[in-house]
Design a protein around this motif. Sequence first.
Motif, PDB file in Angstrom:
ATOM      1  N   GLU A   1     -22.178   8.924  91.209  1.00 23.26           N
ATOM      2  CA  GLU A   1     -22.490  10.427  90.825  1.00 23.26           C
ATOM      3  C   GLU A   1     -21.350   9.790  89.780  1.00 23.26           C
ATOM      4  OE1 GLU A   1     -23.693  12.984  94.032  1.00 23.26           O
ATOM      5  OE2 GLU A   1     -21.308  12.953  94.059  1.00 23.26           O
ATOM      6  N   LEU A   2     -21.075  11.159  88.978  1.00 21.43           N
ATOM      7  CA  LEU A   2     -19.893  11.605  87.836  1.00 21.43           C
ATOM      8  C   LEU A   2     -18.648  12.284  88.382  1.00 21.43           C
ATOM      9  CD1 LEU A   2     -18.744  11.634  84.813  1.00 21.43           C
ATOM     10  CD2 LEU A   2     -20.663  13.837  84.690  1.00 21.43           C
ATOM     11  N   ILE A   3     -17.693  11.933  88.403  1.00 22.26           N
ATOM     12  CA  ILE A   3     -16.588  12.980  89.058  1.00 22.26           C
ATOM     13  C   ILE A   3     -16.079  13.932  87.499  1.00 22.26           C
ATOM     14  CG2 ILE A   3     -16.156  10.555  89.972  1.00 22.26           C
ATOM     15  CD1 ILE A   3     -13.615  10.314  89.133  1.00 22.26           C
ATOM     16  N   PRO A   4     -15.129  14.648  87.917  1.00 27.21           N
ATOM     17  CA  PRO A   4     -14.853  15.552  87.182  1.00 27.21           C
ATOM     18  C   PRO A   4     -14.271  14.717  86.261  1.00 27.21           C
ATOM     19  CG  PRO A   4     -14.751  16.654  89.411  1.00 27.21           C
ATOM     20  CD  PRO A   4     -15.095  15.419  89.933  1.00 27.21           C
ATOM     21  N   SER A   5     -13.751  15.364  85.061  1.00 25.28           N
ATOM     22  CA  SER A   5     -13.734  15.438  84.070  1.00 25.28           C
ATOM     23  C   SER A   5     -12.093  15.126  84.324  1.00 25.28           C
ATOM     24  CB  SER A   5     -13.687  15.735  82.632  1.00 25.28           C
ATOM     25  OG  SER A   5     -12.707  17.453  82.058  1.00 25.28           O
ATOM     26  N   GLU A   6     -11.151  14.292  83.320  1.00 25.16           N
ATOM     27  CA  GLU A   6      -9.062  14.114  83.698  1.00 25.16           C
ATOM     28  C   GLU A   6      -8.953  15.328  83.602  1.00 25.16           C
ATOM     29  OE1 GLU A   6      -7.903  11.364  80.774  1.00 25.16           O
ATOM     30  OE2 GLU A   6      -9.108   9.427  81.965  1.00 25.16           O
ATOM     31  N   VAL A   7      -9.010  16.163  82.561  1.00 20.15           N
ATOM     32  CA  VAL A   7      -9.311  17.877  82.245  1.00 20.15           C
ATOM     33  C   VAL A   7      -8.853  18.915  83.691  1.00 20.15           C
ATOM     34  CG1 VAL A   7      -9.057  20.105  81.493  1.00 20.15           C
ATOM     35  CG2 VAL A   7      -9.347  18.018  80.281  1.00 20.15           C
ATOM     36  N   GLU A   8     -10.566  18.792  83.891  1.00 20.08           N
ATOM     37  CA  GLU A   8     -11.020  19.205  85.093  1.00 20.08           C
ATOM     38  C   GLU A   8      -9.652  18.423  86.458  1.00 20.08           C
ATOM     39  OE1 GLU A   8     -15.696  20.262  84.875  1.00 20.08           O
ATOM     40  OE2 GLU A   8     -15.227  18.510  84.887  1.00 20.08           O
ATOM     41  N   LEU A   9      -9.604  17.202  86.410  1.00 15.44           N
ATOM     42  CA  LEU A   9      -8.758  17.079  87.678  1.00 15.44           C
ATOM     43  C   LEU A   9      -7.362  17.414  87.457  1.00 15.44           C
ATOM     44  CD1 LEU A   9     -10.363  13.174  88.023  1.00 15.44           C
ATOM     45  CD2 LEU A   9     -10.035  15.579  89.707  1.00 15.44           C
ATOM     46  N   ALA A  10      -7.005  17.642  86.466  1.00 16.50           N
ATOM     47  CA  ALA A  10      -5.289  17.973  86.086  1.00 16.50           C
ATOM     48  C   ALA A  10      -5.532  19.104  86.241  1.00 16.50           C
ATOM     49  CB  ALA A  10      -5.086  17.602  84.417  1.00 16.50           C
ATOM     50  N   ASN A  11      -6.428  20.215  86.340  1.00 19.16           N
ATOM     51  CA  ASN A  11      -5.993  21.295  87.070  1.00 19.16           C
ATOM     52  C   ASN A  11      -5.871  21.554  87.959  1.00 19.16           C
ATOM     53  OD1 ASN A  11      -6.419  22.633  83.737  1.00 19.16           O
ATOM     54  ND2 ASN A  11      -8.523  22.490  83.684  1.00 19.16           N
ATOM     55  N   ARG A  12      -7.162  21.000  88.348  1.00 20.37           N
ATOM     56  CA  ARG A  12      -7.209  20.882  90.077  1.00 20.37           C
ATOM     57  C   ARG A  12      -5.679  20.691  90.462  1.00 20.37           C
ATOM     58  NH1 ARG A  12     -11.960  18.327  93.897  1.00 20.37           N
ATOM     59  NH2 ARG A  12     -10.700  18.070  95.640  1.00 20.37           N
ATOM     60  N   PHE A  13      -5.306  19.656  90.264  1.00 19.45           N
ATOM     61  CA  PHE A  13      -4.224  19.214  90.966  1.00 19.45           C
ATOM     62  C   PHE A  13      -2.576  19.713  90.027  1.00 19.45           C
ATOM     63  CE2 PHE A  13      -7.309  15.108  91.260  1.00 19.45           C
ATOM     64  CZ  PHE A  13      -7.467  15.757  93.274  1.00 19.45           C
ATOM     65  N   LYS A  14      -2.920  20.504  89.149  1.00 17.14           N
ATOM     66  CA  LYS A  14      -1.519  20.509  88.228  1.00 17.14           C
ATOM     67  C   LYS A  14      -0.489  20.052  87.823  1.00 17.14           C
ATOM     68  CE  LYS A  14      -3.032  25.033  89.710  1.00 17.14           C
ATOM     69  NZ  LYS A  14      -4.066  24.852  90.077  1.00 17.14           N
ATOM     70  N   VAL A  15      -0.959  19.110  87.390  1.00 18.76           N
ATOM     71  CA  VAL A  15      -0.652  18.002  86.717  1.00 18.76           C
ATOM     72  C   VAL A  15      -0.992  17.711  85.233  1.00 18.76           C
ATOM     73  CG1 VAL A  15       0.057  16.587  89.141  1.00 18.76           C
ATOM     74  CG2 VAL A  15      -2.000  16.056  88.020  1.00 18.76           C
ATOM     75  N   SER A  16      -0.158  16.989  84.542  1.00 16.62           N
ATOM     76  CA  SER A  16      -0.942  15.953  83.090  1.00 16.62           C
ATOM     77  C   SER A  16      -2.276  15.528  83.880  1.00 16.62           C
ATOM     78  CB  SER A  16       0.488  15.752  83.340  1.00 16.62           C
ATOM     79  OG  SER A  16       0.459  14.073  83.315  1.00 16.62           O
ATOM     80  N   GLN A  17      -2.367  15.258  81.932  1.00 15.04           N
ATOM     81  CA  GLN A  17      -4.130  14.656  82.579  1.00 15.04           C
ATOM     82  C   GLN A  17      -3.597  13.084  81.687  1.00 15.04           C
ATOM     83  OE1 GLN A  17      -6.627  15.910  78.936  1.00 15.04           O
ATOM     84  NE2 GLN A  17      -8.378  14.220  78.432  1.00 15.04           N
TER      85      GLN A  17
END
Length: 261
Positions: free
Chosen positions: A51-67
């Motif tokens: 499966e495709l995992i969320p994009s780096e931008v989506e993961l950065a928003n999820r974890f509140k860190v930089s891309q």
Amino acid sequence: MSSAPPNPNSNPTVVNAGGAAGPSPTFSPLYQQIKALITQSLQSGEWKPGELIPSEVELANRFKVSQGTVRKAIDELAAENLVVRKQGKGTFVSTHHEARAHFRFLRLVPDEGVPHYPESKFIEVKRMRAPADVARLLDLKSGDAVICVKRVQSFDGVPTIVEELWLPGLTFKGLTAERLEEYKGPMYGLFESEFGTRMIRATEKIRAVCAAADDAALLQVAVNTPLLASERVSFTYGDKPVELRRGLYLTERHHYHNELN
């Protein structure tokens, strides 16, 4: 659901790749903490193999860190073959059903010609109590249920590998000789899709031996023919051992190939 990583400046409690939580005795870089959280999602099945995992931008928003922090975490996961980047498509959870994955754990390649997967003939599949040495390597109790699979693998009709596989009986409940015979893909693909168990790394010991009578007969060679013997323990997420594989390799036309990074 949003999940913020621990504050890297406060001696964090880090969720490790095995899902266990505990105080970190030393500073853990932020990208390592994000890597652990992503691995936890892989382990829990939030994103399944292929499966495709969320994009780096989506993961950065999820974890509140930089891309950039997410990218560094994914770089390490890709290097460990837990995920695979596909140009223009995104990052996917690695799967044993991919052609490229077939040879990660098969290291015997022909001296000439293109590497290809061998044909299997199953000699025996039995459920039994774990011998002490098998239990120790699989982190089981002596006497726990295990499944023992013995097979011969042939390249172009020539018997080349005799293997004995030991699997935890509880994890692989329902695995039968009939299911193994009818499944035509790589065995690890079967383990992944039908038993929810993905091999992500292995340790291996290799030594030279002489063929005993029974193995010589299966390989159609003379007794005492030189063979390469391997003992491999494969692990899933959380460093949990889920397979012991003992193999004997005939190397008249093949060699053991490894890449050291």
